[in-house]
Design an enzyme around this catalytic site. Structure first.
Site, PDB file in Angstrom:
ATOM      1  N   ASP A 176      -9.057   9.153   2.133  1.00 31.41           N
ATOM      2  CA  ASP A 176      -9.087   7.771   2.615  1.00 31.41           C
ATOM      3  C   ASP A 176      -9.958   7.632   3.860  1.00 31.41           C
ATOM      4  OD1 ASP A 176      -8.481   5.102   2.694  1.00 31.41           O
ATOM      5  OD2 ASP A 176      -6.539   5.363   3.660  1.00 31.41           O
ATOM      6  N   ASN A 182      -8.102   0.094  -7.416  1.00 29.29           N
ATOM      7  CA  ASN A 182      -9.415  -0.013  -6.781  1.00 29.29           C
ATOM      8  C   ASN A 182     -10.378  -0.950  -7.513  1.00 29.29           C
ATOM      9  OD1 ASN A 182      -9.508   3.451  -5.622  1.00 29.29           O
ATOM     10  ND2 ASN A 182      -8.839   1.594  -4.567  1.00 29.29           N
TER      11      ASN A 182
END
Length: 219
Positions: A11, A59
């Site tokens: 991330d 996503n």
């Protein structure tokens, strides 16, 4: 103590790029280089299974330009690094719903799996279009009460992760390997993924080595 199975939520690519005044795709490109390093570091430390969270089912909400960049970078990596993975005895397995991917990306992924299938060193799982809830639903439909439930997960035949590393400062698992992480040790760092160094990697492994794992029992 080295984890047999290491999972990582990579991330911080977008934030890293934004902080430097770059396009978000440039953060993903830099992040891919770090992922390549982590594969090598893990292999050198005899970690048997490495799972990298590359693209989640959530996503798809991101801008199309960013999504296309992620898949393009992944395809480029697989095309250029498959021979190196074979040389290092690393087998690649994609976990997630590949059917939703574009034909080129899916073809590249399946070809990488095929070419590395005979490697028996480290297994590299790349979670692509992956969601933990979707995986459990898929497994439940296939299982139907017969045999072992785990045999219908994407990670069939693999041990559950011993350690999960998440970079970027967030402290959640974000729908990642919900079944498999039941007793996994969690390690969170504020370091953004593109800045994640070998020193950071070893720091996480060192922290894990001092954990006392009881799996619901007592020492």
């Amino acid at each position: 103590m080295i984890p047999t199975h290491l999972a990582i939520i990579m991330d911080g690519n977008g934030r890293w790029a934004t902080e430097k005044g770059l396009h978000r795709w440039e953060g993903h490109h830099k992040g891919a280089q770090v992922a390549e390093n982590v594969v090598r570091w893990s292999s050198n430390r005899k970690i048997k299974y490495l799972t990298l969270f590359s693209f989640s089912t959530e996503n798809w909400k991101r801008p199309k330009e960013e999504i296309n960049a992620i898949f393009s970078i992944l395809a480029e990596y697989m095309k250029n690094r498959t021979d190196e993975l074979i040389e290092n005895n690393v087998s690649v397995k994609f976990i997630g719903d590949l059917e939703a991917l574009d034909e080129n990306t899916r073809k590249v992924c399946l070809e990488a799996e095929r070419k590395t299938s005979h490697a028996n060193g480290m297994t590299l799982n790349i979670a692509l279009n992956y969601g933990g809830r979707a995986e459990i639903m898929k497994a439940a439909k296939e299982w139907n009460g017969i045999g072992k439930f785990e045999d219908h997960l994407y990670t069939v035949g693999q041990p559950d992760p011993d350690l999960l590393i998440r970079t970027g400062g967030e402290m959640r698992i974000s729908n990642f390997m919900l079944w498999q992480l039941a007793y996994t040790e969690l390690y969170f760092t504020k370091v953004l993924w593109p800045d994640f160094s070998e020193e950071d990697f070893d720091k996480a492994l060192s922290d894990f080595s001092h954990r006392k794992r009881k799996f619901g029992g007592i020492n």
